[in-house]
Design a protein around this motif. Sequence first.
Motif, short mmCIF file in Angstrom:
data_model
loop_
_atom_site.label_atom_id
_atom_site.label_comp_id
_atom_site.label_asym_id
_atom_site.label_seq_id
_atom_site.Cartn_x
_atom_site.Cartn_y
_atom_site.Cartn_z
N ILE A 194 0.84 -1.20 0.00
CA ILE A 194 0.00 0.00 0.00
C ILE A 194 0.87 1.25 0.00
O ILE A 194 0.61 2.22 -0.73
CB ILE A 194 -0.96 -0.02 1.21
CG1 ILE A 194 -2.06 -1.06 1.00
CG2 ILE A 194 -1.57 1.36 1.44
CD1 ILE A 194 -2.96 -1.25 2.19
N LYS A 195 1.91 1.26 0.81
CA LYS A 195 2.81 2.41 0.86
C LYS A 195 3.42 2.66 -0.52
O LYS A 195 3.48 3.80 -0.99
CB LYS A 195 3.93 2.17 1.87
CG LYS A 195 3.51 2.20 3.32
CD LYS A 195 4.72 1.95 4.20
CE LYS A 195 4.35 1.86 5.67
NZ LYS A 195 5.53 1.59 6.52
N GLN A 196 3.89 1.60 -1.15
CA GLN A 196 4.54 1.76 -2.44
C GLN A 196 3.54 2.16 -3.52
O GLN A 196 3.86 2.95 -4.42
CB GLN A 196 5.27 0.47 -2.80
CG GLN A 196 6.42 0.16 -1.86
CD GLN A 196 7.17 -1.10 -2.23
OE1 GLN A 196 6.72 -1.88 -3.07
NE2 GLN A 196 8.31 -1.32 -1.60
N ALA A 197 2.35 1.63 -3.45
CA ALA A 197 1.32 2.00 -4.43
C ALA A 197 0.96 3.47 -4.29
O ALA A 197 0.84 4.20 -5.29
CB ALA A 197 0.09 1.13 -4.26
N ALA A 198 0.77 3.94 -3.05
CA ALA A 198 0.44 5.35 -2.83
C ALA A 198 1.57 6.26 -3.27
O ALA A 198 1.34 7.35 -3.79
CB ALA A 198 0.11 5.57 -1.35
N ALA A 199 2.80 5.81 -3.06
CA ALA A 199 3.95 6.62 -3.45
C ALA A 199 4.13 6.67 -4.96
O ALA A 199 4.57 7.68 -5.51
CB ALA A 199 5.22 6.07 -2.80
N LYS A 264 -10.06 13.40 5.85
CA LYS A 264 -11.23 13.09 6.68
C LYS A 264 -11.82 11.73 6.34
O LYS A 264 -12.16 10.95 7.24
CB LYS A 264 -12.26 14.21 6.51
CG LYS A 264 -13.62 13.96 7.13
CD LYS A 264 -14.48 15.19 7.04
CE LYS A 264 -14.68 15.64 5.61
NZ LYS A 264 -15.53 14.71 4.83
N SER A 265 -11.93 11.42 5.07
CA SER A 265 -12.55 10.15 4.66
C SER A 265 -11.72 8.95 5.08
O SER A 265 -12.26 7.93 5.53
CB SER A 265 -12.75 10.14 3.14
OG SER A 265 -13.64 11.16 2.74
N ILE A 266 -10.40 9.05 4.95
CA ILE A 266 -9.53 7.95 5.37
C ILE A 266 -9.63 7.74 6.87
O ILE A 266 -9.59 6.61 7.37
CB ILE A 266 -8.08 8.24 4.95
CG1 ILE A 266 -7.95 8.20 3.43
CG2 ILE A 266 -7.11 7.25 5.57
CD1 ILE A 266 -8.25 6.86 2.81
N PRO A 462 -7.03 2.79 3.21
CA PRO A 462 -7.69 3.18 1.97
C PRO A 462 -9.02 2.47 1.80
O PRO A 462 -9.26 1.40 2.36
CB PRO A 462 -6.67 2.75 0.89
CG PRO A 462 -5.86 1.68 1.52
CD PRO A 462 -5.79 2.03 2.98
N THR A 463 -9.88 3.07 1.01
CA THR A 463 -11.20 2.49 0.77
C THR A 463 -11.08 1.09 0.18
O THR A 463 -11.89 0.20 0.49
CB THR A 463 -12.00 3.39 -0.18
OG1 THR A 463 -12.14 4.69 0.42
CG2 THR A 463 -13.37 2.82 -0.47
#
Length: 565
Positions: A194-199, A264-266, A462-463
């Motif tokens: 997840i970290k790498q995908a977001a980055a 806010k959503s996260i 994440p959603t």
Amino acid sequence: MMFAYFFCQNMGWPGSMGPIGIAVLIGSVLGLWLWSKAAAAMAARRAEQLLAQEQEQRYAARVEWLAQWPAPVREPIARMAWASPELWAPMGLGREPRWVGSGANAAWDPGEGLVLMDVEATDIGVRVRLEMLEGQAPKHFREARDKMTNSFDIAAVHVVADHGNQIWLDLQIVDPLKGIKVSPLLDSVTAERIKQAAAAATTPAEETQLLTEACRGAQLMVPVNGLSCTDDIVLMTSQYGNQVTVNLASGAHGAVQGASRSGKSIFLNSLLAYASLMRDVRVVIIDPNSAAVAPWWRTAYLVCNSTNPKAATKVLKQVNDEMKARESLFWEARTDRITRFSPDMPLYLVVIDEIPEFASDKEFQAEAKRFGAQSAKFGGRFYPAGQKLDENSLSTATRANLFDRFCFRVESRHDMTHLFENAPDLMAKGLTAVDESMPQGTAIVRTRSHPQTSRARAVYMPTEACWVVSDAIVAVRGEVRPLPSKPTPATNSNAKAITATGDPAVIEAPPQKADPRAVPALPPRSSQGRNGIVVPFGRNRTEQGSVEDALAGPGDPEDQGTGTK
């Protein structure tokens, strides 16, 4: 010497002693003197060797002791321990060594400094316990924070606590608000993906695609029904490195405010994910935008994604009536508050996202005020959220019952005062939510369990990961309701209307064209790059370098991605 004595006696002393006797006597005395000097020198050398050995051992012990602390704080810790007056005097917290008096009355004053009592590691650096000098108080250390920070050459110094003549200081060397911290509900491999995908994502669409692939095959760290409302919910990490948690059973109502894409959503994702896994919590979600409610549509006790305030009011009224029905338990248990919960007597968590959408409806406001004022004693917890929780969105009476407050980035100081009436004082201390440079997911926070107002960053849930959680819940508990079916094209013109059954209609999404910039899907977990780094997607080496060079590793302190939505 004895030889010289007997020689003199036999040769006749002193008158009959000849030259030979005198020479022997002088030689004996000289030899004795030389021997004593050699013995003294040998003893001195031995003493020096022992002293050097002792100093080496002491130095080795100091080095070994210092080695257990992070490198940036070793020097200030060493100076606190062994050069305290010289360290603290320039900051106004000690007295420098000096000669006092003059002439025969001159005397050496060794100075005075704080005594280092203890050192312990923390998530942001180290915490030191010091013995203050006579007349010192915590305010002197707060006034000297900038001097201490510069002298120690570290990120920050925080006054944590004091007791008697002792004070605790946090020496901060890392910023806990930088970088992404994934929710502890997810396994470590998925968290890294997840970290790498977001980055790696450069657009919202790309981020959605990469996060979907990153969460595929995720493992939950707690089983469905493995949590209770008495368990702490890890929502954020504070600027001091400690976790910001809420406890639904012993906690209170809360409020969440933040502009679009402030995080806010996260934040709500984490709250709802924990609550949904709890065996003794009924989750109620009202969300006119559908973003917060979508993953939990099949699992929540009650849901509403209608923009019609009558539908939202109907849900709130049902919850209020169910809360009121518990009033008879007060007489049976001889109490004025329900504090024990179970699957048969669950706690209700009501989350209303974008509550300003219903601000103009008096019936809705009345039901919201009723729930905020009365539900806590019946086992209800209220979490309204919105971009601006002004007096039109929440009545003064309702706002007064919201103890846990989370203010993400907002547009103005007036917006910040909706949750923090003392916003001007907080802003004077550098605690402001009116900051375009605030990383997404960062908020100004004050809760019952974390009463000191501070900055904190939401853990990343994440959603796409929420759907993994809801799938696991459905596999164990089954569906409370199925996902809404897609309406026929003819119903799209009236998609926002309430259907005859009371369920909101759903707009059918138009067909999506292929994105020419779409990146390939994430590889299986076993795909690893150099140094064991999981490669989030298969890109060929380009002129900018390989994907492994482009992605930040787990030790990179810089924030490389959005972090939150």
